[in-house]
Scaffold this active site. Structure first.
Site, PDB file in Angstrom:
ATOM      1  N   ASP A  54     -36.336  30.234  25.181  1.00 46.93           N
ATOM      2  CA  ASP A  54     -35.786  31.583  25.094  1.00 46.93           C
ATOM      3  C   ASP A  54     -36.458  32.344  23.965  1.00 46.93           C
ATOM      4  OD1 ASP A  54     -34.234  33.683  25.908  1.00 46.93           O
ATOM      5  OD2 ASP A  54     -32.340  32.915  25.107  1.00 46.93           O
ATOM      6  N   HIS A 114     -31.525  25.940  22.639  1.00 49.02           N
ATOM      7  CA  HIS A 114     -31.608  26.386  24.034  1.00 49.02           C
ATOM      8  C   HIS A 114     -31.612  27.918  24.026  1.00 49.02           C
ATOM      9  CE1 HIS A 114     -30.045  25.243  28.355  1.00 49.02           C
ATOM     10  NE2 HIS A 114     -31.069  26.087  28.383  1.00 49.02           N
ATOM     11  N   ILE A 116     -30.852  31.793  22.911  1.00 48.47           N
ATOM     12  CA  ILE A 116     -30.657  32.449  21.610  1.00 48.47           C
ATOM     13  C   ILE A 116     -30.332  33.926  21.819  1.00 48.47           C
ATOM     14  CG2 ILE A 116     -32.153  30.859  20.364  1.00 48.47           C
ATOM     15  CD1 ILE A 116     -34.341  32.988  20.397  1.00 48.47           C
ATOM     16  N   HIS A 133     -27.978  21.594  21.443  1.00 49.47           N
ATOM     17  CA  HIS A 133     -27.536  20.365  22.129  1.00 49.47           C
ATOM     18  C   HIS A 133     -27.867  19.139  21.279  1.00 49.47           C
ATOM     19  CE1 HIS A 133     -26.834  22.813  25.670  1.00 49.47           C
ATOM     20  NE2 HIS A 133     -28.092  23.232  25.636  1.00 49.47           N
ATOM     21  N   ASN A 167     -25.499  27.223  28.255  1.00 54.95           N
ATOM     22  CA  ASN A 167     -26.910  27.451  28.564  1.00 54.95           C
ATOM     23  C   ASN A 167     -27.468  28.610  27.754  1.00 54.95           C
ATOM     24  OD1 ASN A 167     -29.219  28.770  30.068  1.00 54.95           O
ATOM     25  ND2 ASN A 167     -28.971  26.967  31.351  1.00 54.95           N
ATOM     26  N   ASP A 168     -26.868  29.780  27.902  1.00 55.80           N
ATOM     27  CA  ASP A 168     -27.397  30.965  27.232  1.00 55.80           C
ATOM     28  C   ASP A 168     -26.256  31.751  26.614  1.00 55.80           C
ATOM     29  OD1 ASP A 168     -29.348  32.674  26.321  1.00 55.80           O
ATOM     30  OD2 ASP A 168     -29.543  33.794  28.178  1.00 55.80           O
ATOM     31  N   ASN A 223     -26.769  30.908  34.323  1.00 54.48           N
ATOM     32  CA  ASN A 223     -27.887  30.594  33.434  1.00 54.48           C
ATOM     33  C   ASN A 223     -28.066  31.711  32.416  1.00 54.48           C
ATOM     34  OD1 ASN A 223     -30.822  30.179  32.600  1.00 54.48           O
ATOM     35  ND2 ASN A 223     -30.508  28.379  33.893  1.00 54.48           N
ATOM     36  N   ASP A 268     -34.110  32.542  35.619  1.00 50.84           N
ATOM     37  CA  ASP A 268     -33.706  31.858  34.392  1.00 50.84           C
ATOM     38  C   ASP A 268     -33.195  32.892  33.380  1.00 50.84           C
ATOM     39  OD1 ASP A 268     -33.464  30.066  32.197  1.00 50.84           O
ATOM     40  OD2 ASP A 268     -35.075  28.824  32.968  1.00 50.84           O
ATOM     41  N   ASN A 269     -33.903  33.108  32.301  1.00 52.49           N
ATOM     42  CA  ASN A 269     -33.409  34.016  31.260  1.00 52.49           C
ATOM     43  C   ASN A 269     -33.708  35.478  31.575  1.00 52.49           C
ATOM     44  OD1 ASN A 269     -32.207  32.182  29.366  1.00 52.49           O
ATOM     45  ND2 ASN A 269     -34.271  31.454  28.916  1.00 52.49           N
TER      46      ASN A 269
END
Length: 354
Positions: A54, A114, A116, A133, A167-168, A223, A268-269
């Site tokens: 990220d 992971h 941010i 994590h 996750n995010d 996600n 994803d991000n």
């Protein structure tokens, strides 16, 4: 009669498993291939060799990278090296990525960052929120960014039963955030089972020091998450459903579903272009290549730009695509003043001048 019943139940179970396997392959886009659409003025970022999952960029051009993510069963090019936070000043003519020093007392050996997000307070204090994590557990770490000496002061570790598989994250206050859980369970085996059975139990949680609550649920695999420039909407990427959800944010911080944008890739991000409000999406064209790493047939990369997502027909364009020969497993793309950064789940990172 008993044997017949047993065979009937076995047949039903096998049929269900076969149907779920076929569905899972479709969710992973196992047969999808892409043609490269490379950009002319790009270079790999020195110092990022094992992923930059990220990226978040401050209004002054300082970019933060979350590097070195590790998961059970996921490929890693540096399995024994702890993760970290890197920074790059995009206002410089030839920007370099530098690792930020983290204050004493924080467990660096188990740092596994992971998603941010940054938040700038009214007094201009910059907070960095990091999904962590340690030993594959789930925490959210809050740091204060000390720009004078390029360091992070650790302020707080957050754990909560409503954050079992974070996750995010998107920060909305100095100790306030929305976060996605990409699984309902925290146990590794149950995570795999949940994903395989396509239970749609993942969610979005709002956290504040005074209140923690689920504010959206029913996602296949929630996600990436981000917020619109006017702070009225929350965007959520559902990676295995190939969707981006738009949710309206209310004064009590609850969310209501507004619309969904369907895509043909694993999203994803999500990042926001500050100059236009467009959404930049780091995508995985083929999820199977990402999960089962083969250096002779590596995962590809894809970056999409989404314009006018609130309209009836948003415009979706491909900004970058590569078959894995340069960049493998893109997870995020962020832009600042015509400079594009693309990070990956476990590979390199790319700097491009547009």
């Amino acid at each position: 009669m008993g044997r017949l019943a047993a065979l009937t139940l076995l047949g039903i179970a096998l049929a269900l498993l076969g149907e779920r396997l076929l569905l899972f392959r479709n969710r992973l886009k196992t047969s999808r291939e892409i043609e490269s659409l490379d950009l002319p003025n790009c270079r790999l970022i020195k110092g990022i060799e094992a992923g930059s999952e990220d990226i978040d960029i401050l209004p002054n051009g300082l970019a933060f990278f979350s590097v070195g993510l590790k998961f059970p069963g996921l490929h890693s090019f540096a399995p024994d090296k702890p993760g970290g936070i890197l920074m790059m000043d995009l206002k410089e003519e030839n920007p370099r990525a530098l690792e930020l020093r983290i204050s004493r007392g924080f467990n660096l050996a188990s740092f596994n960052p992971h998603g941010i997000s940054t938040f700038i307070d009214t007094d201009d204090t910059v907070y960095l929120f990091v999904v962590n994590h340690p030993e594959f557990r789930n925490t959210v770490e809050i740091f204060k960014f000390e720009e004078e000496d390029n360091s992070l002061l650790h302020l707080k570790t957050i754990k909560h039963e409503l954050l079992p598989s974070v996750n995010d994250i998107v920060a909305v206050g100095p100790a306030h955030f929305y976060a996605t859980n990409d699984h309902y369970f925290s146990d590794t085996f149950l995570k795999y089972l949940e994903t395989y059975l396509n239970l749609h139990w993942t969610n979005v949680v709002y956290y504040s020091p005074n209140e923690v609550k689920v504010v959206a649920e029913g996602f296949d695999t929630a996600n990436g998450i981000n917020i619109s420039p006017d702070k009225k909407y929350i965007y959520v990427a559902d990676i295995l459903a190939h969707e981006i959800h738009v949710l309206e944010k209310h004064p009590n911080m609850n969310l209501t579903h507004l619309k969904v944008l369907e895509l043909d890739t694993l999203v994803d991000n999500l990042s926001i272009d500050p100059s236009s409000g467009d959404i930049l999406v780091g995508c995985h064209p083929n999820g199977q290549k990402l999960l089962v790493y083969d250096p002779n047939n590596p995962p590809s990369s894809e970056v999409l730009r989404i314009q006018n997502i609130l309209s009836e027909k948003p415009t979706v364009t491909t900004v970058y695509a590569n078959n894995g020969s340069v960049l493998q497993g893109s997870s995020v793309a962020s832009v600042y003043d015509r400079k594009l950064l693309i990070g990956t789940l476990y590979h390199r990172a790319l700097y491009c001048e547009l």
